[in-house]
Write a protein that holds these residues in place. Structure first.
Motif, PDB file in Angstrom:
ATOM      1  N   GLU A 133      10.092 -21.350  -4.559  1.00 53.59           N
ATOM      2  CA  GLU A 133      11.117 -22.077  -5.104  1.00 53.59           C
ATOM      3  C   GLU A 133      12.174 -21.081  -5.665  1.00 53.59           C
ATOM      4  O   GLU A 133      11.798 -20.385  -6.838  1.00 53.59           O
ATOM      5  CB  GLU A 133      10.791 -23.367  -6.000  1.00 53.59           C
ATOM      6  N   ILE A 134      13.153 -21.187  -5.107  1.00 50.02           N
ATOM      7  CA  ILE A 134      14.334 -19.989  -5.589  1.00 50.02           C
ATOM      8  C   ILE A 134      15.751 -20.903  -5.951  1.00 50.02           C
ATOM      9  O   ILE A 134      16.191 -21.529  -4.902  1.00 50.02           O
ATOM     10  CB  ILE A 134      14.260 -18.871  -4.724  1.00 50.02           C
ATOM     11  N   ARG A 135      16.311 -20.984  -6.815  1.00 44.15           N
ATOM     12  CA  ARG A 135      17.150 -21.948  -7.184  1.00 44.15           C
ATOM     13  C   ARG A 135      18.294 -20.984  -8.177  1.00 44.15           C
ATOM     14  O   ARG A 135      17.930 -20.208  -8.975  1.00 44.15           O
ATOM     15  CB  ARG A 135      16.670 -23.060  -7.672  1.00 44.15           C
ATOM     16  N   THR A 136      19.399 -21.542  -7.837  1.00 48.88           N
ATOM     17  CA  THR A 136      20.464 -20.938  -8.962  1.00 48.88           C
ATOM     18  C   THR A 136      21.531 -22.052  -9.288  1.00 48.88           C
ATOM     19  O   THR A 136      21.657 -23.197  -8.561  1.00 48.88           O
ATOM     20  CB  THR A 136      21.434 -19.973  -8.022  1.00 48.88           C
ATOM     21  N   GLY A 137      22.037 -21.803 -10.351  1.00 51.58           N
ATOM     22  CA  GLY A 137      22.744 -22.678 -11.016  1.00 51.58           C
ATOM     23  C   GLY A 137      23.693 -22.493 -12.276  1.00 51.58           C
ATOM     24  O   GLY A 137      23.780 -21.070 -12.442  1.00 51.58           O
ATOM     25  N   LEU A 138      24.491 -23.231 -12.816  1.00 50.86           N
ATOM     26  CA  LEU A 138      25.574 -22.915 -13.912  1.00 50.86           C
ATOM     27  C   LEU A 138      25.464 -23.660 -15.079  1.00 50.86           C
ATOM     28  O   LEU A 138      24.927 -25.030 -15.277  1.00 50.86           O
ATOM     29  CB  LEU A 138      26.913 -23.030 -13.464  1.00 50.86           C
ATOM     30  N   LYS A 139      25.455 -23.089 -16.255  1.00 54.23           N
ATOM     31  CA  LYS A 139      25.638 -23.943 -17.667  1.00 54.23           C
ATOM     32  C   LYS A 139      27.095 -23.681 -17.939  1.00 54.23           C
ATOM     33  O   LYS A 139      27.636 -22.399 -18.122  1.00 54.23           O
ATOM     34  CB  LYS A 139      24.632 -23.333 -18.762  1.00 54.23           C
ATOM     35  N   GLY A 180      24.397 -30.650 -22.192  1.00 49.61           N
ATOM     36  CA  GLY A 180      23.406 -30.914 -21.163  1.00 49.61           C
ATOM     37  C   GLY A 180      23.140 -29.361 -20.854  1.00 49.61           C
ATOM     38  O   GLY A 180      23.504 -28.325 -21.401  1.00 49.61           O
ATOM     39  N   GLY A 181      21.979 -29.380 -19.790  1.00 51.37           N
ATOM     40  CA  GLY A 181      21.446 -27.843 -19.398  1.00 51.37           C
ATOM     41  C   GLY A 181      22.423 -27.555 -18.355  1.00 51.37           C
ATOM     42  O   GLY A 181      23.437 -27.502 -18.169  1.00 51.37           O
ATOM     43  N   VAL A 182      21.572 -26.985 -17.393  1.00 54.95           N
ATOM     44  CA  VAL A 182      21.774 -25.986 -16.242  1.00 54.95           C
ATOM     45  C   VAL A 182      22.291 -27.023 -15.048  1.00 54.95           C
ATOM     46  O   VAL A 182      21.144 -28.070 -14.979  1.00 54.95           O
ATOM     47  CB  VAL A 182      21.026 -25.127 -15.873  1.00 54.95           C
ATOM     48  N   THR A 183      23.108 -27.226 -14.265  1.00 58.02           N
ATOM     49  CA  THR A 183      23.515 -27.833 -13.298  1.00 58.02           C
ATOM     50  C   THR A 183      23.046 -27.114 -12.001  1.00 58.02           C
ATOM     51  O   THR A 183      23.781 -25.882 -11.846  1.00 58.02           O
ATOM     52  CB  THR A 183      24.725 -28.447 -13.142  1.00 58.02           C
ATOM     53  N   TRP A 184      22.129 -27.234 -11.307  1.00 56.20           N
ATOM     54  CA  TRP A 184      21.647 -26.498 -10.026  1.00 56.20           C
ATOM     55  C   TRP A 184      22.242 -26.748  -8.823  1.00 56.20           C
ATOM     56  O   TRP A 184      22.757 -28.135  -8.708  1.00 56.20           O
ATOM     57  CB  TRP A 184      20.181 -26.968  -9.804  1.00 56.20           C
ATOM     58  N   PHE A 185      22.908 -25.936  -8.231  1.00 55.31           N
ATOM     59  CA  PHE A 185      23.881 -26.265  -7.076  1.00 55.31           C
ATOM     60  C   PHE A 185      23.114 -26.991  -6.063  1.00 55.31           C
ATOM     61  O   PHE A 185      23.905 -27.460  -5.225  1.00 55.31           O
ATOM     62  CB  PHE A 185      24.155 -24.869  -6.360  1.00 55.31           C
ATOM     63  N   ALA A 230      23.059 -33.801  -8.617  1.00 53.97           N
ATOM     64  CA  ALA A 230      24.015 -33.196  -9.371  1.00 53.97           C
ATOM     65  C   ALA A 230      25.528 -33.354  -9.340  1.00 53.97           C
ATOM     66  O   ALA A 230      26.440 -32.822 -10.168  1.00 53.97           O
ATOM     67  CB  ALA A 230      23.627 -31.709  -9.748  1.00 53.97           C
ATOM     68  N   GLY A 231      25.841 -33.841  -8.179  1.00 59.03           N
ATOM     69  CA  GLY A 231      27.272 -33.745  -7.679  1.00 59.03           C
ATOM     70  C   GLY A 231      28.024 -32.709  -7.177  1.00 59.03           C
ATOM     71  O   GLY A 231      29.252 -32.739  -6.994  1.00 59.03           O
ATOM     72  N   TRP A 232      27.334 -31.704  -6.781  1.00 58.79           N
ATOM     73  CA  TRP A 232      27.941 -30.679  -6.124  1.00 58.79           C
ATOM     74  C   TRP A 232      28.186 -31.260  -4.461  1.00 58.79           C
ATOM     75  O   TRP A 232      27.421 -31.655  -4.120  1.00 58.79           O
ATOM     76  CB  TRP A 232      27.021 -29.298  -6.195  1.00 58.79           C
ATOM     77  N   LYS A 233      29.249 -30.567  -4.111  1.00 63.36           N
ATOM     78  CA  LYS A 233      29.572 -30.944  -2.598  1.00 63.36           C
ATOM     79  C   LYS A 233      29.799 -29.404  -2.017  1.00 63.36           C
ATOM     80  O   LYS A 233      30.193 -28.597  -2.525  1.00 63.36           O
ATOM     81  CB  LYS A 233      30.966 -31.364  -2.681  1.00 63.36           C
ATOM     82  N   ALA A 273      15.108 -22.646 -18.199  1.00 58.71           N
ATOM     83  CA  ALA A 273      16.034 -22.441 -17.418  1.00 58.71           C
ATOM     84  C   ALA A 273      16.780 -23.831 -17.196  1.00 58.71           C
ATOM     85  O   ALA A 273      18.089 -23.808 -17.416  1.00 58.71           O
ATOM     86  CB  ALA A 273      15.862 -22.001 -15.779  1.00 58.71           C
ATOM     87  N   SER A 274      16.131 -25.005 -17.057  1.00 59.40           N
ATOM     88  CA  SER A 274      16.613 -26.326 -16.727  1.00 59.40           C
ATOM     89  C   SER A 274      17.702 -26.809 -18.133  1.00 59.40           C
ATOM     90  O   SER A 274      18.679 -27.247 -17.895  1.00 59.40           O
ATOM     91  CB  SER A 274      15.903 -27.147 -16.429  1.00 59.40           C
ATOM     92  N   ASN A 275      17.015 -26.221 -19.286  1.00 59.00           N
ATOM     93  CA  ASN A 275      17.617 -26.691 -20.505  1.00 59.00           C
ATOM     94  C   ASN A 275      18.654 -25.521 -20.981  1.00 59.00           C
ATOM     95  O   ASN A 275      19.121 -25.691 -22.083  1.00 59.00           O
ATOM     96  CB  ASN A 275      16.461 -26.938 -21.542  1.00 59.00           C
ATOM     97  N   GLY A 276      18.571 -24.583 -20.174  1.00 60.36           N
ATOM     98  CA  GLY A 276      19.708 -23.502 -20.565  1.00 60.36           C
ATOM     99  C   GLY A 276      19.148 -22.503 -21.690  1.00 60.36           C
ATOM    100  O   GLY A 276      19.903 -22.071 -22.685  1.00 60.36           O
TER     101      GLY A 276
END
Length: 660
Positions: free
Chosen positions: A53-59, A65-70, A75-78, A190-193
């Motif tokens: 599992e390889i994932r990237t996201g932003l805080k 809130g924590g990190v939103t994963w692309f 998560a609402g990303w388009k 990571a999910s919680n930043g």
């Protein structure tokens, strides 16, 4: 068997359908439209696979809130995704209605380097300066094994190092990270930043973050993330150091130049139709990724069903598929890839002269269902096709001859004296045992090719013997395999069935027999297999047992079109009542009929079948194996190498007749 809960978890991480592939023919990855990396193969494109599992996201700064994963569907990303034109780089642009940040992600592998590059451009589209934290989470199941991994943070290299046995992967960036965590709790952290700085753990995962402060409105920041591979910790770290020694733009330019040079070296797409040209070039780019850089092995598709949950796996080399692919390479001016494949193919030959069903990149036999006699005969046929394309290179003939001679001798002794057809083996779809008409046509093609090789070698006696054997097979097909009731050739003779099927068929008037096998077991055999199958076109295209304009072949092709055209979405199914993945139309079967119609001179019909493939590419321009029979959407394997090869061949066949 994998339990249901674990299987659902696996599908969440690695779905059957993917949107893109990227690589350099030694490293291969499969990707989703969100930019998520599902699988990573190295140092060969079929085995082993290393990504869990390889994932990237932003805080976003101090936002709650924590990190939103692309790639999180909730998560609402388009996402808007496609290949960069004339390259194997895949670019995803992501935006979010609630966040004033857009993300452009570009994935590519560097030619000739054990290096996957993931370039990110983060842009502040808001009206105020923003602080951003960019997160990368990576879990590596090296060699597709969830056990015995170690993950450690290497301070000197500012990188996370994942390793097991003879493989290691170093993950880092030319930008200095602002936090890390190795092992236990990395995903939660990571999910919680919040990353706790743990340095090393005997776990497969870890996370890193990079902090960007006060990004002004309209400003962009760039961060490349490198995944560097090696056969040791030192090799992986050295590859990462090399990656950091050059700028992202330099690596990108090198990759872009490589693929454009590759396309320039190929024969250009005939005609000027924009959609056809785009798919033709994408086909050449995709097929190149399916040809292993080190060995030349050509695989059917990047693996997507590791546990054989709905099929028997696809990341293997089939001689039959490859014979079609190399013929496409020849037409496209890429014969060096064909030659490399055939040099590999002789390493996969058995001592008795046969080629078994499918193989790994190193020539070892892969998991299989038993002999398919069309595999080896297709290889010999393909060798001859390349030999002609190459200008009859003497060196190639000398290298191939020992394998050709052994292979032809095996084919000769595999003939049923009763029917004159090859003895029972698995059919090209790997579903049934019989004396298949397509397999007989392939053996005819292989023996004819072998005879042509023998003549070049001055082995006139062998040439005569093998040509006569091929002629007897052709005669047997005409004498025994025509089914007047259906206006089609039989799919085969001596079909093995279950006892229940046998008893029912005999009660309905079918004929057959029961054969004794080892240890007192019985084989129940029906004399004829009357099912109409697209593979019957192989009698003419490509194996030329009978001409396309013969009355029987014309009637067979028309019956195929009548019975196998999918009623809702068009396209051609494999055979009547095909149960596989619901019985959808396939791209390669549709193009197979296009080949036949072209050779018939029915160019408008052939072009319509070609256009069907153009209309049913995936969102990223790849050809799948199947099209959903109800919706017309992509179904099953993406991409299928054979589909792309059949498209390239269809284009050239029409163009050679001035019909494109």
């Amino acid at each position: 068997m994998i339990n249901e809960q674990k299987w659902q978890q696996h599908l969440r991480k690695k779905p059957y359908l993917v949107d893109a592939i990227a690589g350099n023919s030694a490293m291969l990855v499969s990707l989703g439209q969100s930019g998520r990396l599902y699988r990573l193969w190295w140092p060969h494109i079929d085995y082993p696979q290393h990504a869990d599992e390889i994932r990237t996201g932003l805080k976003l700064g101090s936002a709650p809130g924590g990190v939103t994963w692309f790639d999180d569907p909730d998560a609402g990303w388009k996402h808007d995704a496609d290949y960069v034109a004339r390259t194997n780089a895949y670019r995803v642009s992501s935006s979010h209605q609630e966040f004033p940040v857009t993300v452009e992600q570009t994935d590519f592998a560097v030619p000739g380097q054990p290096l996957m590059v993931r370039g990110y451009r983060l842009t502040n589209n808001g009206h105020e300066a923003k602080d951003l934290e960019f997160y990368h989470y990576g879990s590596f199941h090296i060699m597709d094994n969830e056990l015995f991994m170690t993950t450690e943070f290497q301070s000197e290299h500012d990188a996370l190092l994942h390793f097991r046995h003879q493989y290691a992967f170093a993950v880092g960036s030319s930008e200095v990270c602002s936090g890390f965590q190795a092992g236990h709790g990395s995903w939660h952290g990571a999910s919680n930043g919040y990353l706790n700085g743990n340095q090393i753990d005997m776990k497969p995962d870890g996370a890193m973050k990079w902090t960007f402060s006060a990004i002004a409105p309209g400003q962009s920041v760039e961060i490349p993330v490198y995944i560097a591979a090696g056969h040791s910790r030192g090799e992986a770290l050295a590859a990462l150091s090399l990656a950091k020694s050059r700028s992202y733009s330099e690596w990108y330019a090198e990759m872009e130049s490589y693929w454009k040079t590759y396309l320039t070296s190929a024969a250009p797409c005939p005609g000027g139709n924009e959609a056809i040209v785009a798919l033709y070039e994408r086909s050449l780019l995709a097929i190149k990724l399916m040809a292993d850089e080190a060995t030349g092995t050509i695989v059917a598709a990047p693996e997507f069903d590791e546990y054989y949950s709905r099929c028997g796996g696809y990341a293997y080399s089939w001689g039959r598929d490859a014979a079609f692919v190399t013929t496409a390479f020849n037409k496209a001016g890429l014969g060096s890839l064909s030659e490399k494949f055939y040099d590999w193919s002789i390493t996969a030959q058995e001592a008795d002269g046969s080629w078994q069903q499918r193989h790994f990149h190193d020539g070892r036999l892969a998991p299989h269902w038993g002999l398919q006699i069309d595999e080896g005969s297709s290889l010999i046929w393909g060798m001859w096709e390349y030999y002609l394309h190459s200008g009859e290179q003497e060196a190639f003939l000398e290298r191939m001859w020992p394998a050709v001679e052994k292979g032809a001798k095996f084919l000769i002794q595999y003939i049923d004296p009763e029917t004159g057809l090859p003895l029972p083996s698995k059919d090209l779809w790997e579903e049934r045992e019989a004396e298949h008409t397509y397999s007989a046509a392939a053996v005819h093609g292989g023996l004819t090719a072998a005879a042509s090789f023998a003549k070049r070698k001055g082995k006139d006696e062998l040439a005569v013997q093998w040509n006569q054997a091929a002629r007897r097979i052709a005669d047997s097909i005409e004498e025994r395999c025509w089914n007047e009731e259906k206006s089609s050739y039989y799919r085969g003779l001596k079909l093995t069935v279950s006892k229940e099927t046998y008893d029912h068929a005999v009660s309905q008037g079918a004929t057959g027999f029961v054969e004794q096998r080892d240890k007192g077991y019985e084989r129940f055999v029906l004399d004829f297999d009357p099912v109409v199958d697209i593979s019957l076109l192989g009698i003419s295209v490509p194996f030329n047992v009978v001409p396309v304009d013969s009355l029987r072949m014309v009637r067979t092709a028309d019956k195929i079109e009548q019975l196998l055209t999918s009623p809702n979405v068009g396209g051609i199914k494999r055979y009547e009542n095909d149960p596989y993945i619901g019985g959808n139309p396939w791209i390669l079967t549709t193009l197979w009929l296009s080949h036949f119609r072209t050779l018939q001179g029915r160019y408008e019909d052939a072009r319509q079948l070609l256009d069907y493939a153009v209309k049913h590419v995936t969102s990223s321009g790849l050809l799948p194996e199947q099209v959903d029979q109800h919706t017309g959407e992509t179904a099953w394997v993406v991409p299928l190498t054979w589909s792309h090869a059949m498209f390239v061949l269809a284009v050239h066949m029409l163009a050679e007749r001035g019909q494109l």
